[in-house]
Design a protein around this motif. Structure first.
Motif: not given
Lengths: 349, 605
Positions: A37, A127, A129-130, B520, B535, B540-543, B584
């Protein structure tokens, strides 16, 4: 000192044993494990913020596949998830700089199928990143996996409906008195607010036979149809019958699939004088499970005096029987999406 | 475990007979009792941005999630041990439980917590049958601790001991259902003794109505030869497999074998001790799943070798070891985690308007408070697949010493003992992956952990207890190359206990966990194969990722403890938990605080 020497000797011996036990190091031909990845670097973006599907409306999966267009500012691991309102979904993930490799043929991950008229929501994420992009697609004709016998839904494109319709065998599950907790033999429509119904793999309808083996003869009831199946191969090793069967956890549940062949070519299938093939199976699981049977694995019903040759092209009658094993029990056969496939069983996700 | 409703007439009748027989036999001095009684109550209040919902960018009060709660229970575990002679003993622990708020039988339950028969055959073979505790070595069968807490304060250790008791986490053994036998053969010349032990037990609980999953068992044993106190060597074997024929059709066939050899050799006298020790072995994994007609097989291996030295007059020990555990080394008995990092906590499970359609968002994550106090997030089954974990709690050895895909050096030192003025230790891990996960680059791990107990009363010759403790754990995970990883986390423990009046203690403690960076994780499928990258920790803003700039958990507790006897005490504590984790940002901030009053009376007899 003798003791010290002795211990040193023992120590070296033990170490030798240790390394001999673990000397066969497992080697990796590749230099990484798992899917490779790449996470998005800071400043990652999708070119022009553009993410589209083509075609995206009234998709006929019997004729086309869906491609996706999006270019990224770098090679990155992406997740493209397609999800219908009824729970069907499929996810594509890879490491690439665009979506040119993605071709959706209408298939799905998991249990639920994409159906005709489904609205499909596509979401593209990355992956690390928003960044997220979305699109909406609509399905006109779902993917065809083979010769779909019946999906019990309303007539929709790509779904075969037998003109003769289905008939019940009229035995112990087909009682005149309406009591759905004791007897049932027919189509059931899933309703989210009705806990007695189950969401089927395809659409919202499925077939249910339920009853009690009152006369203790193992056989309870069933349903079926008489209609030419028009299977296109004579090779019994390359044609499979598949259907999803719902197991309730009841230890006595047993089903039987029957195929009648028009041996004499006169149309229809005459009882007793033409071949009947059957496949019996215990339903010893809970929830939906795919049952796949090779045509050559069906057995001949002993009482029938047909030509005793398995001839898929002459298949013209099917039956789905509910049995009780051991006899005398209340059992059920719940199934959906009966389909013949060529070359391999229905893909299992 | 068999559960009965207390109102069951048959069960009540049986209970009366059981007690009557026990009393009758007690008079004959063949029965003795032990047990535990506990009353526990907490009252809790939660507040913070986690109790808001985001409506068009404007935070509104979450009207669905709870803000206050009071709960608890009273339990009485009566252990009845019938011992007709010195070679046979049958024991049962009968639990009577009344949940807080239960009256007149409503909310009460009675069940057997443990059933066991043990004894000795021909004065040689000791055996246990029933609910037994099993363990071998850290690479074969070992229930490793869920996080570093060697030097946590008494005020937290009390809470953790309750959770451990409720989940049968006694030391590093697994509570399993099966049989175990061992025998020691002593010799007068050449070698001191040979020990042999064998066991067979279920891998976990199974519903009797489960017709799909076959019975899964662990069986194995150990043979160890003790030449003298200067040398011993042992061989260990454990196999976890599905028993064919226990279900009508074998939908699954799991089979995993682990074999190891361990040894310790050296020299010691009254002054010094020096040893070389180690363990090495292999694993063979096979899993067949009928549903997709697939069998996956993997072979793995490891070795772990070390040296240690001790200067006894000063109670100083040093050690260093090197290990290499291949990525395919699979040992469920040693790699199964005892905690569900992604479990749902009992206390205030709902936040942000409750779970979404996927049951993911809107669930409060298990945090520091839950890890020491929640009885429901512990895992009691040996798992065939490596369980998901949160890297901020333990990223270096999330699956214990036997964590696959690790190699490198560990070293450390310890000084003193609990009965002296000081007891402390420090351990350093300098490990790396054997092979990269999802990348050709490998992670490098640096870990430092240690702490001390300082018994001030022994220093000043005060007759009452006065002690402080301090613990610290630091982890740094780093990977260079195209997929850079840089995650740092710190766990801090501090505590004090003062015996102000005889047997009456003031106790207080602080625990803090912070993390920063990114990480990760590759999700594993049912074949224990790495499949999808996620992740796990990010800036980083991610669910479902935690924002590093906001991640910080603090847990402060203070209270009193009165010790009636060594194991019988009452404690009252005020607990303040502050969680600044964010999940989130599209749902708004997730920070929250929980204030809690905790009352507990525990009696052991």
């Amino acid at each position: 000192m003798n003791r010290f020497r002795k211990n040193v000797l023992l120590g070296f011996s033990a170490i030798a044993v240790i390394f001999s036990v673990s000397c066969k190091r497992d080697k990796h031909p590749e230099n990484l494990i798992g899917p490779e990845y790449k996470n998005a670097d800071p400043g990652f973006y999708v070119v022009n913020n553009s993410f589209t599907a083509a075609p995206s409306d009234l998709i006929d999966f019997t004729k086309t596949q869906v491609g996706f267009n999006a270019q990224f500012s770098q090679e990155v691991t992406y997740f493209l998830t397609l999800r219908s309102e009824k729970g069907a979904s499929v996810t594509f993930t890879d490491k690439a700089a665009d979506l040119s490799k993605v071709k959706w043929d209408g298939g799905h991950n998991g249990l639920y199928f994409f159906n005709a008229n489904d609205k499909v929501f596509a979401e593209l994420s990355f992956l690390g990143s928003n960044v997220k992009l979305q699109d909406t697609l609509t399905v006109k004709t779902p993917k065809s996996y083979g010769r779909l016998v019946e999906d019990f839904e309303a007539a929709t494109p790509g779904h075969l409906k037998f003109p003769a319709g289905w008939y019940t065998f009229g035995k112990e599950a087909s009682a005149k008195a309406v009591d759905e907790d004791k007897y049932y033999n027919g189509v059931v429509a899933f309703a989210a607010n009705n806990p007695k119904t189950i969401q089927p793999p395809s659409g919202i309808k499925y077939f249910k036979v339920m009853g009690t083996d009152a006369n203790v003869d193992f056989f309870i009831d069933g349903a079926g149809f008489i209609s030419r199946l028009n299977l296109v191969t004579a090779n019994t090793d390359s044609i499979y019958f598949n259907m999803f069967v719902y197991g309730t956890g009841n230890v006595s549940d047993k089903g039987s699939i029957k195929i009648g062949e028009d041996d004499n070519g006169k149309g229809g299938v005459q009882d007793l004088v033409e071949d009947e093939l059957f496949y019996d199976f215990k339903i010893n699981w809970t929830g939906w499970k795919l049952v796949s049977v090779k045509y050559s694995d069906f057995s001949f019903t002993a009482a029938n005096t047909g030509n005793r040759i398995r001839e898929p092209k002459k298949a013209g009658k099917m039956g789905f029987a509910l049995l009780s094993d051991p006899s005398g029990a209340k059992t059920s056969l719940i199934f959906d999406y009966p389909i013949f496939t060529y070359g391999k069983p229905l893909p299992q996700n | 475990m068999i559960t009965y409703n207390i109102m069951s007439k048959k069960f009540l009748l049986g209970l009366v007979i059981f007690i009557a027989v026990c009393l009758q036999n007690a008079n004959a001095q063949t029965v003795y009792f032990n047990g535990l009684g506990r009353a526990l109550v907490t009252t809790d209040q939660m507040k913070g941005n986690a109790l808001t919902v985001n409506q068009g960018g404007v935070p509104k009060p979450d009207t669905l999630s709870g803000r206050r709660a009071t709960g608890g229970y009273t339990i009485f575990d009566l252990g009845v041990n019938a011992q007709p002679n010195e070679n046979l003993r049958a024991s049962a622990i009968l639990r009577i439980r009344n949940d807080f708020g239960g009256f007149y039988g409503n909310g009460s339950s009675v069940f057997f917590r443990q059933l066991r028969i043990d004894g000795v055959i021909a004065k040689i073979v000791k055996y246990e049958i029933g609910d037994i505790d099993l363990g071998l070595t850290p690479y074969t069968l070992y229930n490793f601790d869920e996080s570093y807490h060697d030097y946590e304060a008494d005020v937290f250790a009390i809470r953790r001991s309750i959770v451990n008791y409720e989940n049968f986490n006694f030391g590093n053994k697994w509570r399993l259902q099966g049989a175990h036998a061992n025998a020691n053969f002593r010799f007068t010349k050449g070698i001191e003794k040979i020990g042999v032990r064998v066991f067979a037990a279920r891998a976990g609980k199974k519903d009797v109505l489960d017709l799909v999953n076959p019975d899964r068992v662990n069986w194995g044993g150990r043979v160890d030869l003790v030449q003298s106190r200067f040398f011993h060597i042992g061989a260990n074997y454990i196999q976890m497999l599905d028993l064919a024929g226990t279900v009508p059709v074998n939908s699954f066939e799991f089979d995993n074998k682990v074999g190891t050899v361990d040894f310790k050799v050296g020299y010691d006298n009254d002054q010094i001790g020096a040893f070389v020790y180690g363990e090495a072995g292999f694993s063979k994994y096979s899993f067949f799943k009928a549903l997709n007609d697939t069998t996956v097989k993997k072979d793995g291996n490891f070795y772990d070798i070390g040296v240690s030295g001790e200067y006894k007059p000063l109670k100083i020990k040093v050690f260093a070891s090197y290990r290499n555990v291949s990525d395919n080394f699979n040992s469920p008995g040693a790699q199964t985690r005892r905690i569900f990092d992604y479990g749902v906590p009992d206390l205030f499970p709902s936040i942000k308007g409750g779970p979404d359609a996927n049951g993911v968002q809107g669930i409060r994550q298990v945090g520091l408070l839950d890890r020491i106090s929640d009885e429901s997030v512990r895992n009691l089954n040996i798992m065939p697949v490596l369980m998901a974990y949160r890297p901020e709690y333990n990223n270096i050895t999330p699956y214990g010493t036997a964590t696959p895909n690790r190699k490198g050096i560990s070293f450390g030192a310890s000084v003193g003992e609990m009965e002296k003025v000081v007891k402390g230790d420090v351990k350093v891990d300098l490990l790396s992956e054997v092979v990269g996960e999802g990348s050709t680059d490998t992670r490098k791990f640096t870990g430092v952990r240690g702490g001390l107990f300082f018994n001030i009363n022994k220093l000043i010759n005060w007759e009452r207890a006065l002690g402080i403790n301090f613990g610290y754990r630091y982890e740094h995970t780093k990977r260079d190359g195209g997929n850079q990883i840089d995650l740092k986390s710190s766990l801090l423990d501090a505590g004090i206990n003062v015996e102000v009046v005889k047997s009456f203690d003031l106790i207080a403690g602080y625990k803090m966990l912070s993390a920063k960076g990114n990480e990760y994780i590759l999700v594993r499928n049912e074949f224990n194969t790495l499949v999808t990258p996620v992740q796990a920790y990010s800036d980083v803003d991610q669910p479902n990722t935690i924002l590093s700039q906001g991640f910080n958990q603090g847990l402060l507790a203070a209270g009193i403890r009165y010790r009636f006897t060594k194991n019988t005490y009452f404690t009252g504590q005020a607990v303040f938990y502050n969680n600044k984790s964010k999940l989130q940002t599209s749902l708004g901030d997730f920070d929250y605080k929980i204030n809690q009053i905790f009352l507990n009376y525990t009696m052991v007899f």
